[in-house]
Design an enzyme around this catalytic site. Structure first.
Site, PDB file in Angstrom:
ATOM      1  CG  ASN A   6      -6.541  -0.738   1.019  1.00 23.53           C
ATOM      2  OD1 ASN A   6      -5.805  -0.206   0.193  1.00 23.53           O
ATOM      3  ND2 ASN A   6      -6.075  -1.352   2.092  1.00 23.53           N
ATOM      4  CB  CYS A  35      -0.939   0.003   1.204  1.00 25.02           C
ATOM      5  SG  CYS A  35      -2.142  -1.338   1.177  1.00 25.02           S
ATOM      6  CG  HIS A  92      -3.179   3.594   2.343  1.00 27.18           C
ATOM      7  ND1 HIS A  92      -3.618   3.257   1.080  1.00 27.18           N
ATOM      8  CD2 HIS A  92      -3.271   2.455   3.085  1.00 27.18           C
ATOM      9  CE1 HIS A  92      -3.951   1.982   1.061  1.00 27.18           C
ATOM     10  NE2 HIS A  92      -3.750   1.477   2.263  1.00 27.18           N
TER      11      HIS A  92
END
EC number: 2.3.1.180
Length: 323
Positions: free
Chosen positions: A280, A114, A250
């Protein structure tokens, strides 16, 4: 005089197919309210047949190039942050290069889960600062739903697909002020995919490829770690929390985002949030949020942006930018 890497333009791409929480209720033992309360997610985009990490990356790149009034043959660097490449090799960056028609230039992938787009941004920033490259295309792209276990309600509700692109050019005006990249492999058991080329696949659907996560432990570590990197980033630039105009985090979980904002003493109105619409998207998420905020006119030239991400590895990173 210092040379900065400055953002010229951004772009993004999302699959047309949308999977809502209501859709997931028909697939796994969950419900819309449960998902929203724990994550803030309402829907996510899902790649269909014919869509891959590279095809989404190319769409985002073309949009960024058009907005910068550039052609692909002006680029001399492509860095792609991804943990879901089309192929083992060639790299997704090479596939993007081929599709854009700019052979011969530097092109490679960065896998930091990520944190991939922050890592890719940090790498490209250094290349431009040294003068080795002049025009860089930084991409974060993922098709994470291809490795989701749709029977695991703890993880399948979290992830979506998409791609983001940023074009950097050298400037004497401040741009990327600093980037900070970190990793700690000792936490590898908390968030991972346990199959691969070298370790081998399993005699299971999709070769046993699926995301495994110990959610509570990841949440606690992410909040603590992101708080520390915020402090580190501001200290390195001799800046105060109040000097930051926008937090672009994020997009993993709204509770993590809110906890980070609280540590910055920032109102949520100063935080770019897209997790509700995208879920996500791993390495794509920070860039997608940045692109939406710039495209909508929220972020304006001269404002100070703090980008940060945390992902499997563990990896984490930040970028302080004067846009």
């Amino acid at each position: 005089m210092r040379t900065y890497a400055r953002i010229s333009s951004t772009g993004s791409a999302l699959p047309e197919k949308i999977l809502t929480n209501s859709d997931l209720e028909k697939m796994v033992d969950t419900d819309d309210q449960w998902i929203q309360d724990r994550t803030g997610i309402k829907q996510r985009h899902v790649a269909v047949d014919g869509e891959t990490t590279s095809t989404l990356a190319v769409q985002a790149a073309k949009q960024a190039l058009q907005r910068a009034n550039m052609t692909a043959d002006e680029l001399d660097l492509i860095v792609v942050g991804t943990t879901t490449p089309d192929l083992v090799f060639p790299s997704t960056a090479c596939l993007v290069q081929k599709a854009l028609g700019c052979p011969g230039i530097t092109a490679f992938d960065v896998n930091a889960a990520c944190s991939g787009s922050i890592y890719a941004l940090g790498v490209a920033d250094k290349f431009i600062q040294t003068g080795q490259h002049k025009k860089a295309l930084v991409i974060g792209a993922e098709t994470l739903t291809r490795m989701v276990d749709w029977t695991d309600r703890a993880t399948c509700v979290l992830f979506g697909d998409g791609a983001s692109a940023i074009i950097l050019e050298p400037s004497q005006e401040p741009g990327i002020l600093s980037t900070h990249l970190h990793a700690d492999g000792s936490h590898d058991d908390l968030l991972n995919a346990t199959v691969g080329v070298s370790s081998g696949l399993k005699n299971e659907p999709n070769g046993g490829l699926k995301i495994r996560m110990k959610g509570n432990e990841v949440f606690k570590t992410a909040v603590l770690t992101l708080g520390k990197i915020v402090t580190q980033t501001l200290k390195a630039n001799h800046m105060k929390k109040s000097d930051v105009d926008w937090l672009i985090p994020h997009q993993a979980n709204l509770r993590i985002i809110a906890a980070t904002a609280k540590k910055l003493n920032m109102d949520m109105d100063q935080v770019i949030v897209t997790v509700d619409k995208h879920g996500n998207t791993s390495a794509a998420s920070v860039g997608l949020a940045l692109d939406e905020a710039i495209s909508s006119g929220k972020i304006k030239r001269g404002e100070v942006l703090l980008l940060e991400a945390f992902g499997g590895g563990f990896t984490w990173g930040s970028a302080l930018i004067k846009y």
